[in-house]
Design a protein around this motif. Sequence first.
Motif, PDB file in Angstrom:
ATOM      1  N   LEU A  40       0.383  -1.647  -0.276  1.00  0.00           N
ATOM      2  CA  LEU A  40       0.355   0.067  -0.098  1.00  0.00           C
ATOM      3  C   LEU A  40       0.700   1.199   0.035  1.00  0.00           C
ATOM      4  N   VAL A  41       0.596   2.069  -0.779  1.00  0.00           N
ATOM      5  CA  VAL A  41       1.325   3.339  -0.240  1.00  0.00           C
ATOM      6  C   VAL A  41       1.256   4.121   0.758  1.00  0.00           C
ATOM      7  N   TYR A  42       1.903   4.965   1.197  1.00  0.00           N
ATOM      8  CA  TYR A  42       1.966   5.351   2.354  1.00  0.00           C
ATOM      9  C   TYR A  42       1.039   5.533   3.171  1.00  0.00           C
ATOM     10  N   GLU A  43      -0.173   6.925   1.964  1.00  0.00           N
ATOM     11  CA  GLU A  43      -1.449   7.387   2.648  1.00  0.00           C
ATOM     12  C   GLU A  43      -2.529   6.305   3.106  1.00  0.00           C
ATOM     13  N   GLU A  44      -2.071   5.497   1.973  1.00  0.00           N
ATOM     14  CA  GLU A  44      -3.242   4.380   2.337  1.00  0.00           C
ATOM     15  C   GLU A  44      -2.934   3.675   3.968  1.00  0.00           C
ATOM     16  N   TYR A  45      -1.853   3.028   3.982  1.00  0.00           N
ATOM     17  CA  TYR A  45      -0.826   2.330   4.802  1.00  0.00           C
ATOM     18  C   TYR A  45      -1.450   3.540   6.815  1.00  0.00           C
ATOM     19  N   ARG A  46      -0.853   4.376   6.802  1.00  0.00           N
ATOM     20  CA  ARG A  46      -0.938   5.063   8.003  1.00  0.00           C
ATOM     21  C   ARG A  46      -2.989   5.028   8.181  1.00  0.00           C
ATOM     22  N   TYR A  47      -3.711   5.706   6.795  1.00  0.00           N
ATOM     23  CA  TYR A  47      -4.972   5.361   6.936  1.00  0.00           C
ATOM     24  C   TYR A  47      -5.437   3.628   7.625  1.00  0.00           C
ATOM     25  N   LEU A  48      -5.032   2.597   6.829  1.00  0.00           N
ATOM     26  CA  LEU A  48      -4.829   1.333   7.684  1.00  0.00           C
ATOM     27  C   LEU A  48      -4.963   1.559   9.201  1.00  0.00           C
ATOM     28  N   PHE A  49      -3.000   1.531   9.564  1.00  0.00           N
ATOM     29  CA  PHE A  49      -2.942   1.016  10.538  1.00  0.00           C
ATOM     30  C   PHE A  49      -3.287   2.606  12.132  1.00  0.00           C
ATOM     31  N   LYS A  50      -3.982   2.600  11.302  1.00  0.00           N
ATOM     32  CA  LYS A  50      -4.531   4.274  12.575  1.00  0.00           C
ATOM     33  C   LYS A  50      -6.225   3.624  12.285  1.00  0.00           C
ATOM     34  N   THR A  51      -6.211   3.101  11.400  1.00  0.00           N
ATOM     35  CA  THR A  51      -7.357   2.244  11.480  1.00  0.00           C
ATOM     36  C   THR A  51      -7.971   1.315  13.087  1.00  0.00           C
ATOM     37  N   LEU A  52      -6.573   0.460  12.783  1.00  0.00           N
ATOM     38  CA  LEU A  52      -6.281  -1.063  13.276  1.00  0.00           C
ATOM     39  C   LEU A  52      -6.114  -0.528  14.567  1.00  0.00           C
ATOM     40  N   ALA A  53      -5.413   0.664  14.951  1.00  0.00           N
ATOM     41  CA  ALA A  53      -4.756   0.691  16.243  1.00  0.00           C
ATOM     42  C   ALA A  53      -5.967   1.846  17.061  1.00  0.00           C
ATOM     43  N   PHE A  54      -6.812   1.960  16.949  1.00  0.00           N
ATOM     44  CA  PHE A  54      -7.584   2.298  17.293  1.00  0.00           C
ATOM     45  C   PHE A  54      -9.022   1.812  17.294  1.00  0.00           C
ATOM     46  N   GLY A  55      -9.594   1.461  16.483  1.00  0.00           N
ATOM     47  CA  GLY A  55     -10.526   0.434  16.880  1.00  0.00           C
ATOM     48  C   GLY A  55     -11.952   1.570  16.813  1.00  0.00           C
ATOM     49  N   SER A  56     -12.505   0.797  17.314  1.00  0.00           N
ATOM     50  CA  SER A  56     -13.887   2.225  17.413  1.00  0.00           C
ATOM     51  C   SER A  56     -14.153   3.210  18.421  1.00  0.00           C
ATOM     52  N   THR A  57     -12.356   3.073  18.931  1.00  0.00           N
ATOM     53  CA  THR A  57     -12.105   4.637  19.346  1.00  0.00           C
ATOM     54  C   THR A  57     -11.546   5.779  18.764  1.00  0.00           C
ATOM     55  N   ASP A  58     -12.289   6.518  18.720  1.00  0.00           N
ATOM     56  CA  ASP A  58     -12.347   7.656  18.117  1.00  0.00           C
ATOM     57  C   ASP A  58     -10.660   8.487  18.031  1.00  0.00           C
ATOM     58  N   PRO A  59      -9.591   8.045  17.498  1.00  0.00           N
ATOM     59  CA  PRO A  59      -8.771   9.282  17.369  1.00  0.00           C
ATOM     60  C   PRO A  59      -8.676  10.056  17.878  1.00  0.00           C
ATOM     61  N   VAL A  60      -9.871  11.583  17.839  1.00  0.00           N
ATOM     62  CA  VAL A  60      -9.871  12.974  18.072  1.00  0.00           C
ATOM     63  C   VAL A  60      -9.563  12.618  19.810  1.00  0.00           C
ATOM     64  N   ASP A  61      -9.772  11.584  20.483  1.00  0.00           N
ATOM     65  CA  ASP A  61     -10.111  11.488  21.548  1.00  0.00           C
ATOM     66  C   ASP A  61      -8.963  11.503  22.501  1.00  0.00           C
ATOM     67  N   HIS A  62      -7.500  11.231  21.657  1.00  0.00           N
ATOM     68  CA  HIS A  62      -6.427  10.580  22.285  1.00  0.00           C
ATOM     69  C   HIS A  62      -5.467  11.622  21.075  1.00  0.00           C
ATOM     70  N   PRO A  63      -5.267  12.607  20.828  1.00  0.00           N
ATOM     71  CA  PRO A  63      -5.198  13.215  19.936  1.00  0.00           C
ATOM     72  C   PRO A  63      -2.709  13.596  20.233  1.00  0.00           C
ATOM     73  N   GLN A  64      -2.834  12.696  21.385  1.00  0.00           N
ATOM     74  CA  GLN A  64      -1.065  12.758  21.647  1.00  0.00           C
ATOM     75  C   GLN A  64      -0.543  11.460  20.882  1.00  0.00           C
ATOM     76  N   LEU A  65      -2.179  10.332  20.740  1.00  0.00           N
ATOM     77  CA  LEU A  65      -1.232   9.066  19.888  1.00  0.00           C
ATOM     78  C   LEU A  65      -0.911   9.494  18.409  1.00  0.00           C
ATOM     79  N   ILE A  66      -2.275  10.493  17.528  1.00  0.00           N
ATOM     80  CA  ILE A  66      -1.994   9.932  16.408  1.00  0.00           C
ATOM     81  C   ILE A  66      -0.799  10.604  15.822  1.00  0.00           C
TER      82      ILE A  66
END
Length: 352
Positions: free
Chosen positions: A175-201
């Motif tokens: 996957l290109v970097y943008e796709e891979y980054r999105y996939l990893f973020k989705t996998l890592a946060f799961g059902s949690t909204d990343p906005v609630d954890h800005p330090q992790l982004i």
Amino acid sequence: MTQLPYLLLLLSNVLALLSVLQEKGYSVRISQKPYDTYIYIDNFMFGRHVEKQHLINFLLENNIAGPPPVLPIIGGRGVGKRTLVTHVCNDERVSSQFNFILHINGANLGQITENGNLSARTLVIEFFSDVDDNDWKKFYSHVTNLSRENKVIILTTIEKLERFGTVKPMTLNRLVYEEYRYLFKTLAFGSTDPVDHPQLIPIVEEFAELLEGRLIPANILADVLRKNLNVHFWLCKLRQVQITAKKNMTMSGAHPHKLFDQGHPAHFTGYILSPPTIITPNVPQNDLPQLRFGDLLTGHIFPPNGDFKLISWESRIPPYTSFVHTARFCLSLSQDQPESPLSGRKHRRPFS
């Protein structure tokens, strides 16, 4: 209800991608099945829509006069070649036309030709090494004599095997970097909204760069990170990945993923890991202890002071394969390592 934002986000991205494909002139059929996409996020697949449609078209096209068509699918370790083919073969349009699909190890071509036990209309052949041209010609002639309605798919990491193809080969890239980054973020946060954890982004960004588009490490690490959305924990795991990558670059001149791709072992704390072996269900294993990579990363389980099997990933979708390393304990390496769950030393408490 906690899964709803996660599923809505996934659905919106899938629909956006389908819209782009339709604008570019691709004929796209929206399936009623909830995981008719490619790389699985839990039980949902992500991406590879174009490749999937191309493979479906290849299988459903009527053969022109002549020998059966051969489609080579070429890509590196772990990019999902077999998973893509298995998913396509389970599509109702394909399964209704091909009632039996035979998967063959390329090393057994000679035996299969001699025994004559081919009855499938679709043959999927996986090559782990180059094959003699004469052996391929005998096999292909045998397939042609059985039925000109056959379809042949070659799966391999070896580019020069595209010489056996009768149609343009399909190349599966990472996957290109943008796709891979999105996939990893989705996998890592799961059902949690990343906005609630800005330090992790920002940590997600660093993981995405370090992992170089690799799907198996993304799944392993994301599964561990998702269970502990703590900044210190995430930074600790990031540091472990950085140290491992730097150690291999210093000792072997390459990232551990590239060493595995080239068939070389990699250093991992006090152990030397062999390149992963792809294991299918019901294959007998040796008596070495088996540990899961994710369990070691959490710090709840410690490895023995000896050799063991390290399961880096177990697929949750067909063909349900596992990627298994042999981990060999190396005293000289372990003495140079800081205390960690993978150093092979006894700890009073789990690493966190």
